[in-house]
Design an enzyme around this catalytic site. Sequence first.
Site, short mmCIF file in Angstrom:
data_model
loop_
_atom_site.label_atom_id
_atom_site.label_comp_id
_atom_site.label_asym_id
_atom_site.label_seq_id
_atom_site.Cartn_x
_atom_site.Cartn_y
_atom_site.Cartn_z
N ASP A 1 0.85 -1.20 0.00
CA ASP A 1 0.00 0.00 0.00
C ASP A 1 0.88 1.26 0.00
OD1 ASP A 1 0.88 -0.17 2.59
OD2 ASP A 1 -1.10 0.05 3.53
N SER A 2 2.20 1.05 0.03
CA SER A 2 3.13 2.16 -0.22
C SER A 2 2.87 2.79 -1.59
CB SER A 2 4.59 1.68 -0.13
OG SER A 2 4.78 0.53 -0.94
N LYS B 1 -0.93 -9.58 2.65
CA LYS B 1 -0.20 -9.11 3.84
C LYS B 1 -1.10 -8.14 4.59
CE LYS B 1 3.35 -6.00 3.71
NZ LYS B 1 2.79 -4.89 4.54
N GLU C 1 -1.06 -5.57 8.28
CA GLU C 1 -0.31 -5.05 9.42
C GLU C 1 -0.91 -5.64 10.69
OE1 GLU C 1 0.10 -0.76 9.15
OE2 GLU C 1 0.96 -0.93 7.14
N GLU D 1 9.51 -4.34 10.21
CA GLU D 1 9.85 -3.02 9.66
C GLU D 1 10.40 -2.10 10.74
OE1 GLU D 1 6.90 -1.12 7.16
OE2 GLU D 1 8.16 0.67 6.94
O1 KIV Z 1 3.54 -1.10 1.63
C1 KIV Z 1 4.70 -1.54 1.58
O2 KIV Z 1 5.46 -1.28 0.64
C2 KIV Z 1 5.17 -2.35 2.70
C3 KIV Z 1 6.64 -2.57 2.80
C4 KIV Z 1 7.27 -1.37 3.38
C5 KIV Z 1 6.96 -3.79 3.58
O3 KIV Z 1 4.40 -2.75 3.51
#
Ligand code: KIV
Length: 291
Positions: free
Chosen positions: A70-71, A139, A141, A209
Amino acid sequence: MSGQEHTNATNPTTSPKVPPAPKGTLKKVRIGHLQEMKAAGRPITFVTAYDAPMAGIADQAGIDAILVGDSVGMTVHGFETTLPVTMDMMIMHTSAVARGARRPLLVADLPFMAFQISPEKTMENAGRLMQEGGAEAVKLETNDPHVLESIERLVSAGIPVMGHVGLTPQSVHSTSGYRVQGRGEDAANILIEQALGVQAAGAFAVVLELVPAELARRVTAELKIPTIGIGAGVNCDGQVLVLHDLIGLTQSPPRFARKYMDMHAGVLRGLRKYARDVRERSYPDPGHSYE
Ligand code: KIV
């Protein structure tokens, strides 16, 4: 590890400047392979990608797994945080990546509010990432113990899950910014408990992280599942980097990110030259025109 095995989507021989994937890595990567790599002490290579061409290059480079993080909200859409990212955005970027890369394991992030409401909503959203986006794992959090129930439900429904502890950017407003997590013995013990909880809930791997390198080493030694570090030192089972930090497209990358190339400078140079050529009418020349 059954199922169809693919070779690279792109032919390494067509691009002599890019070294081919290392020998023995041409099979489709699945979650079991990551477990085998941890057992064998072979570092796992993970990178984020958000579109088909970059995903194809990651595949060609022999990267083991791609995270559609989600980055994307910050790297591609220009938001200040990851919070505005929606399920529809994640599905769009995940499906683009799925079209660009075949060999790496494809993991997609559940964005803010896609998994915090209820296990039912989490199931629905994870299902969308797989059915509509083509993700092979999700994934989420996992700093909140309530999420562990959702992980169990997802795993029992056949959806592989990756946890994420330490800095969890979706909680940026409650953690008062992007700070190193797990400093001091109490905070370290909480983080170890979180990682163990994620493992017990059935996750196949966990992202660590922005945690001190020694703590990441301890977590990696305690867990049976692979740890994937970002800003967590060298002793994790694998590493993940945000693609835009790695290729030099981020203006102020975090200290832990190594810039492997300066794409900003390269694109700037190319665009300035293009603008000059157009203004001087040296482009298009006869070789780039039709009779
Ligand atoms: O959103 C993302 O790119 C991430 C990475 C920083 C692990 O969660």
